[in-house]
Design an enzyme around this catalytic site. Structure first.
Site, short mmCIF file in Angstrom:
data_model
loop_
_atom_site.label_atom_id
_atom_site.label_comp_id
_atom_site.label_asym_id
_atom_site.label_seq_id
_atom_site.Cartn_x
_atom_site.Cartn_y
_atom_site.Cartn_z
N GLU A 134 0.83 -1.21 0.00
CA GLU A 134 0.00 0.00 0.00
C GLU A 134 0.86 1.26 0.00
O GLU A 134 0.52 2.26 -0.65
CB GLU A 134 -0.95 0.00 1.20
CG GLU A 134 -1.94 -1.15 1.23
CD GLU A 134 -2.80 -1.25 -0.03
OE1 GLU A 134 -3.09 -0.20 -0.64
OE2 GLU A 134 -3.17 -2.38 -0.39
N HIS A 171 1.75 2.26 -3.41
CA HIS A 171 0.73 3.08 -4.07
C HIS A 171 0.84 4.54 -3.63
O HIS A 171 0.77 5.46 -4.45
CB HIS A 171 -0.67 2.57 -3.73
CG HIS A 171 -1.05 1.31 -4.41
ND1 HIS A 171 -0.82 1.07 -5.75
CD2 HIS A 171 -1.67 0.19 -3.93
CE1 HIS A 171 -1.27 -0.13 -6.08
NE2 HIS A 171 -1.78 -0.69 -5.00
#
Length: 311
Positions: A220, A223
């Site tokens: 994550e 990202h």
């Protein structure tokens, strides 16, 4: 209406049983959620009948991205992959061309090198200290290969905000309970970035059991730094969570993040000052010379020693 339309699609696609209509409904929703079909498919008022070719092409594109045999059919392998725990970020934008199997950039990155973050909402079943430790370790994975630094703050504005949430939580996404979507993140923007974890997951550490918080966090945070999903299965930026006991970034991940931020500069190894060596026979020299004082000649012998350094 969705079920009736899907029955027609099942027949057009040559499926062997009308019982697959429900499967197709779920598949179309999934393909829309992750960028293979238009977002309008998930709208309850959606009235457009998608052609069998459109559905088949979307399934093929998904199979190609996931590294499956590209058949365009809803076989067990395809349905199993769709039910696997994964990131909630889209794999691609609808109607974009399939990328080669390598890292991908979302199109934005941070203009700064010193990134700040805070955990605004902690998980309900983990200690704060262990959560802090695991997320700090996840950020360090990216700082080890880039010039970026990451510093945690307890309050005030930050670059990346982290929360553990359940169900609908105000960002347009939804968590679906244990399994399914594990977490999602936003890409770099002027408003900052967020990373949300599903608090209903059984988050664990260094174990095949449950869902590994550290490894999901590394994904994550990728990202939040500007990386999209990779089609390479061994990449940490692949969309599906697979626990790796000996975790390390894939070359694909390193190439992707360094294309955005460059490489971490190698520090010049520290060389301590050389230690002097005491004078000894090897560092001394005997000298003899004559000197006249008041018409008297003197013969003078002296021993000169000097310091040297250890190599």
């Amino acid at each position: 209406m969705m079920e009736v339309r899907n029955v027609a699609l099942v027949l057009l696609l040559g499926a062997s049983s009308l019982a697959l209509a429900e499967d197709l409904t779920n598949v179309m929703t999934y393909l829309s959620q992750f960028g293979y079909l238009p977002p309008s498919v998930r709208n309850s008022s959606f009235g457009e009948l998608l052609s069998p070719e459109t559905i088949t092409d979307a399934i093929k594109e998904f199979q190609s991205f996931a590294g499956l045999d590209v058949t365009g059919k809803l076989n067990n392998e395809t349905k199993h992959t769709m039910s696997s725990p994964r990131c909630g970020v889209k794999d691609k934008g609808f109607r974009t061309k399939t990328r080669s199997k390598r890292y991908a950039h979302q199109g934005s990155k941070w203009a700064i090198k010193d990134i700040t973050y805070k955990i605004s909402k902690y998980p309900s079943r983990l200690s704060r200290s262990r959560t802090d430790s695991e997320l700090k370790k996840a950020f360090r994975v990216w700082s080890d290969v880039t010039p970026l630094t990451f510093k945690q703050r307890s309050s005030g504005p930050v670059t990346i905000e982290i929360r553990f949430e359940r169900g609908w939580h105000g960002d347009g996404g939804v968590f679906d309970g244990p399994g399914g979507v594990l977490a999602h993140a936003s890409f770099p923007s002027n408003q900052g970035s967020y990373v949300h974890f599903d608090d209903s997951e059984h988050w664990t550490f260094d174990s095949y059991r449950g869902t590994n918080l550290f490894q999901v966090a590394v994904h994550e945070f990728g990202h939040s730094l500007g990386l999209s999903h990779s089609e390479k299965e061994s990449s940490v930026m692949a969309p599906y969570h697979r626990y790796q006991p000996n975790f390390e970034l894939d070359e694909d991940d390193i190439a992707g993040i360094q294309a955005l931020y460059g490489k971490r500069k190698k520090l010049t190894p520290y060389k301590p000052p050389r230690s002097p060596k005491s004078p000894g026979d090897g560092n001394c020299k005997d000298e003899t010379f004559e000197k006249v004082i008041n018409n008297i000649k003197f013969t003078i012998r002296q021993r000169n020693c000097f310091w040297s350094f250890l190599s």
